[in-house]
Design a protein around this motif. Structure first.
Motif, mmCIF file in Angstrom:
data_model
loop_
_atom_site.group_PDB
_atom_site.id
_atom_site.type_symbol
_atom_site.label_atom_id
_atom_site.label_comp_id
_atom_site.label_asym_id
_atom_site.label_seq_id
_atom_site.Cartn_x
_atom_site.Cartn_y
_atom_site.Cartn_z
ATOM 1 N N ASP A 42 0.844 -1.196 0.000
ATOM 2 C CA ASP A 42 0.000 0.000 0.000
ATOM 3 C C ASP A 42 0.881 1.249 0.000
ATOM 4 O O ASP A 42 1.694 1.435 0.906
ATOM 5 C CB ASP A 42 -0.902 0.022 1.227
ATOM 6 C CG ASP A 42 -1.803 -1.202 1.316
ATOM 7 O OD1 ASP A 42 -1.987 -1.884 0.287
ATOM 8 O OD2 ASP A 42 -2.308 -1.470 2.426
ATOM 9 N N VAL A 43 0.687 2.098 -1.024
ATOM 10 C CA VAL A 43 1.514 3.288 -1.187
ATOM 11 C C VAL A 43 0.602 4.512 -1.291
ATOM 12 O O VAL A 43 -0.358 4.498 -2.074
ATOM 13 C CB VAL A 43 2.381 3.165 -2.461
ATOM 14 C CG1 VAL A 43 3.143 4.440 -2.743
ATOM 15 C CG2 VAL A 43 3.331 1.985 -2.344
ATOM 16 N N PRO A 44 0.889 5.577 -0.536
ATOM 17 C CA PRO A 44 0.115 6.806 -0.702
ATOM 18 C C PRO A 44 0.183 7.269 -2.167
ATOM 19 O O PRO A 44 1.246 7.237 -2.784
ATOM 20 C CB PRO A 44 0.810 7.808 0.229
ATOM 21 C CG PRO A 44 1.502 6.957 1.251
ATOM 22 C CD PRO A 44 1.923 5.715 0.505
ATOM 23 N N ARG A 45 -0.942 7.682 -2.708
ATOM 24 C CA ARG A 45 -1.004 8.070 -4.123
ATOM 25 C C ARG A 45 -0.049 9.194 -4.477
ATOM 26 O O ARG A 45 0.448 9.250 -5.593
ATOM 27 C CB ARG A 45 -2.432 8.445 -4.504
ATOM 28 C CG ARG A 45 -3.317 7.235 -4.592
ATOM 29 C CD ARG A 45 -4.628 7.537 -5.313
ATOM 30 N NE ARG A 45 -5.452 6.345 -5.227
ATOM 31 C CZ ARG A 45 -6.597 6.270 -4.557
ATOM 32 N NH1 ARG A 45 -7.073 7.322 -3.928
ATOM 33 N NH2 ARG A 45 -7.276 5.142 -4.523
ATOM 34 N N ASP A 56 -6.808 7.124 0.056
ATOM 35 C CA ASP A 56 -5.771 7.940 -0.584
ATOM 36 C C ASP A 56 -4.504 7.139 -0.881
ATOM 37 O O ASP A 56 -3.417 7.686 -0.969
ATOM 38 C CB ASP A 56 -5.440 9.163 0.267
ATOM 39 C CG ASP A 56 -4.908 8.799 1.645
ATOM 40 O OD1 ASP A 56 -4.926 7.605 2.017
ATOM 41 O OD2 ASP A 56 -4.465 9.715 2.362
ATOM 42 N N TRP A 57 -4.636 5.838 -1.033
ATOM 43 C CA TRP A 57 -3.503 4.987 -1.353
ATOM 44 C C TRP A 57 -3.894 3.986 -2.431
ATOM 45 O O TRP A 57 -5.070 3.758 -2.688
ATOM 46 C CB TRP A 57 -2.966 4.276 -0.110
ATOM 47 C CG TRP A 57 -3.995 3.478 0.648
ATOM 48 C CD1 TRP A 57 -4.790 3.926 1.665
ATOM 49 C CD2 TRP A 57 -4.358 2.105 0.446
ATOM 50 N NE1 TRP A 57 -5.618 2.923 2.101
ATOM 51 C CE2 TRP A 57 -5.374 1.795 1.376
ATOM 52 C CE3 TRP A 57 -3.914 1.119 -0.417
ATOM 53 C CZ2 TRP A 57 -5.953 0.537 1.458
ATOM 54 C CZ3 TRP A 57 -4.491 -0.141 -0.336
ATOM 55 C CH2 TRP A 57 -5.498 -0.413 0.604
#
Length: 126
Positions: free
Chosen positions: A42-45, A85-86
């Motif tokens: 999971d990566v913040p956009r 937001d990810w």
């Protein structure tokens, strides 16, 4: 910085900063989408940049989730919860070392019957 791409190279991406530990998801949808269980991070956009976005096709697999893949080679790339937001990125799509390790297995109650999970990591049923 971490770099990745699809099999044919039509879609490339970069992630800035360190990657958190990924999960291995054994749910039926992830297994069908990836061909086995799916490991993703999971990566913040705002830390993800994608080139070749015109080649990313989205499949809305539920009300809350869409799955991104390359329209040319079919590579599984993204799992996107549309109300957060990810974005999750498939670990197999990274071209550079990720310098992280799996955190846990999730949805093991839906795992395939053709393999065992024997790595000693936590296993959540859901």
């Amino acid at each position: 910085m971490h770099e990745g791409s699809c099999l044919c190279g039509a879609v490339t991406f970069t992630v800035t900063g360190n990657l958190p530990q990924p999960n291995a998801c054994h749910c039926t949808n992830c297994r069908k989408h990836s061909g086995h269980y799916e490991a993703s991070v999971d990566v913040p956009r705002d830390r993800l940049q994608v080139s070749g976005m015109g080649h990313v096709k989205w499949y809305q697999s539920s009300e809350k989730v869409r799955r991104g893949f390359c329209d040319t080679c079919g590579s599984t790339l993204f799992w996107d919860p549309v109300f957060h937001d990810w974005t999750a990125i498939a670990m197999g799509a990274f071209d550079t070392p990720t310098q992280t390790t799996l955190k846990m297995h999730i949805f093991v109650s839906e795992k395939g019957d053709y393999y065992d999970i024997a790595d000693g990591l936590p296993q959540n049923q859901t």
